[in-house]
Design a protein around this motif. Structure first.
Motif, PDB file in Angstrom:
ATOM      1  N   UNK A  14       0.843  -1.200   0.000  1.00  0.00           N
ATOM      2  CA  UNK A  14       0.000   0.000   0.000  1.00  0.00           C
ATOM      3  C   UNK A  14       0.873   1.242   0.000  1.00  0.00           C
ATOM      4  N   UNK A  15       0.433   2.227  -0.770  1.00  0.00           N
ATOM      5  CA  UNK A  15       1.104   3.524  -0.833  1.00  0.00           C
ATOM      6  C   UNK A  15       0.031   4.590  -1.012  1.00  0.00           C
ATOM      7  N   UNK A  16      -0.155   5.443  -0.013  1.00  0.00           N
ATOM      8  CA  UNK A  16      -1.048   6.590  -0.118  1.00  0.00           C
ATOM      9  C   UNK A  16      -2.397   6.277  -0.765  1.00  0.00           C
ATOM     10  N   UNK A  17      -3.243   5.599  -0.110  1.00  0.00           N
ATOM     11  CA  UNK A  17      -4.611   5.310  -0.562  1.00  0.00           C
ATOM     12  C   UNK A  17      -4.664   4.440  -1.814  1.00  0.00           C
ATOM     13  N   UNK A  18      -3.551   3.822  -2.172  1.00  0.00           N
ATOM     14  CA  UNK A  18      -3.521   2.898  -3.307  1.00  0.00           C
ATOM     15  C   UNK A  18      -2.979   1.556  -2.828  1.00  0.00           C
ATOM     16  N   UNK A  19      -3.632   0.505  -3.285  1.00  0.00           N
ATOM     17  CA  UNK A  19      -3.183  -0.846  -2.964  1.00  0.00           C
ATOM     18  C   UNK A  19      -2.810  -1.530  -4.275  1.00  0.00           C
ATOM     19  N   UNK A  31       7.098 -20.163 -16.678  1.00  0.00           N
ATOM     20  CA  UNK A  31       7.831 -19.286 -15.772  1.00  0.00           C
ATOM     21  C   UNK A  31       7.660 -17.835 -16.196  1.00  0.00           C
ATOM     22  N   UNK A  32       7.587 -16.990 -15.225  1.00  0.00           N
ATOM     23  CA  UNK A  32       7.509 -15.564 -15.498  1.00  0.00           C
ATOM     24  C   UNK A  32       6.116 -15.000 -15.680  1.00  0.00           C
ATOM     25  N   UNK A  33       5.065 -15.814 -15.521  1.00  0.00           N
ATOM     26  CA  UNK A  33       3.717 -15.260 -15.647  1.00  0.00           C
ATOM     27  C   UNK A  33       3.357 -14.500 -14.383  1.00  0.00           C
ATOM     28  N   UNK A  34       2.954 -13.245 -14.595  1.00  0.00           N
ATOM     29  CA  UNK A  34       2.641 -12.351 -13.489  1.00  0.00           C
ATOM     30  C   UNK A  34       1.395 -11.566 -13.836  1.00  0.00           C
ATOM     31  N   UNK A  35       0.540 -11.357 -12.838  1.00  0.00           N
ATOM     32  CA  UNK A  35      -0.624 -10.489 -13.006  1.00  0.00           C
ATOM     33  C   UNK A  35      -0.560  -9.378 -11.974  1.00  0.00           C
ATOM     34  N   UNK A  36      -1.031  -8.213 -12.334  1.00  0.00           N
ATOM     35  CA  UNK A  36      -1.046  -7.098 -11.385  1.00  0.00           C
ATOM     36  C   UNK A  36      -2.456  -6.541 -11.260  1.00  0.00           C
ATOM     37  N   UNK A  37      -2.736  -5.986 -10.103  1.00  0.00           N
ATOM     38  CA  UNK A  37      -4.035  -5.370  -9.852  1.00  0.00           C
ATOM     39  C   UNK A  37      -3.883  -4.195  -8.915  1.00  0.00           C
ATOM     40  N   UNK A  38      -4.703  -3.194  -9.149  1.00  0.00           N
ATOM     41  CA  UNK A  38      -4.671  -1.982  -8.326  1.00  0.00           C
ATOM     42  C   UNK A  38      -6.047  -1.696  -7.753  1.00  0.00           C
ATOM     43  N   UNK A  39      -6.039  -1.068  -6.607  1.00  0.00           N
ATOM     44  CA  UNK A  39      -7.267  -0.547  -5.995  1.00  0.00           C
ATOM     45  C   UNK A  39      -6.899   0.782  -5.354  1.00  0.00           C
ATOM     46  N   UNK A  40      -7.847   1.683  -5.348  1.00  0.00           N
ATOM     47  CA  UNK A  40      -7.572   2.970  -4.702  1.00  0.00           C
ATOM     48  C   UNK A  40      -8.758   3.351  -3.830  1.00  0.00           C
ATOM     49  N   UNK A  41      -8.448   4.085  -2.797  1.00  0.00           N
ATOM     50  CA  UNK A  41      -9.471   4.545  -1.863  1.00  0.00           C
ATOM     51  C   UNK A  41     -10.022   5.872  -2.355  1.00  0.00           C
ATOM     52  N   UNK A  42     -11.305   5.897  -2.580  1.00  0.00           N
ATOM     53  CA  UNK A  42     -11.962   7.141  -2.966  1.00  0.00           C
ATOM     54  C   UNK A  42     -12.021   8.047  -1.734  1.00  0.00           C
ATOM     55  N   UNK A  43     -11.864   9.355  -1.907  1.00  0.00           N
ATOM     56  CA  UNK A  43     -11.906  10.266  -0.758  1.00  0.00           C
ATOM     57  C   UNK A  43     -13.219  10.182   0.032  1.00  0.00           C
ATOM     58  N   UNK A  44     -14.283   9.779  -0.600  1.00  0.00           N
ATOM     59  CA  UNK A  44     -15.576   9.714   0.106  1.00  0.00           C
ATOM     60  C   UNK A  44     -15.859   8.339   0.727  1.00  0.00           C
ATOM     61  N   UNK A  45     -14.939   7.364   0.530  1.00  0.00           N
ATOM     62  CA  UNK A  45     -15.118   6.024   1.086  1.00  0.00           C
ATOM     63  C   UNK A  45     -14.491   5.899   2.464  1.00  0.00           C
ATOM     64  N   UNK A  46     -15.030   5.005   3.266  1.00  0.00           N
ATOM     65  CA  UNK A  46     -14.432   4.665   4.553  1.00  0.00           C
ATOM     66  C   UNK A  46     -13.194   3.818   4.299  1.00  0.00           C
TER      67      UNK A  46
END
Length: 88
Positions: A14-19, A31-46
């Motif tokens: 996690x870095x500044x409201x981003x996961x 070998x070498x297969x990788x997946x990435x995913x991001x999530x971010x916290x909206x300012x209005x979300x808990x």
């Protein structure tokens, strides 16, 4: 029949409201297969860190799954010398 084992490790940071999640497949054949995913916290979300982890991990696994489908299609085309049509 010989059982095969495929292992997926998911790394989350996690870095500044981003996961960010990275899913790495441990498989001798792909070998070498990788997946990435991001999530971010909206300012209005808990702020509930577990939700960000879940979203980022799910997106990383979906990305990894897409990569596996592409690898399978490439392998099929190599064997058949014809375009592969895989449904997702």
């Amino acid at each position: 029949m010989r059982e095969k084992r495929w292992k997926v490790d998911i790394f989350i940071d996690e870095h500044e409201a981003r996961t960010r999640a990275v899913a790495r497949l441990e498989n001798p054949d792909h070998t070498g297969l990788v997946g990435t995913g991001l999530a971010r916290l909206s300012p209005r979300d808990t702020d509930v860190p577990e939700i960000g982890d879940e979203l980022a991990a799910a997106r990383a696994l979906a990305d990894l799954a897409h990569g596996l489908l592409e690898a399978a299609a490439t392998d099929i085309e190599g064997v058949t010398a014809e375009p592969a049509h895989l449904r997702e």
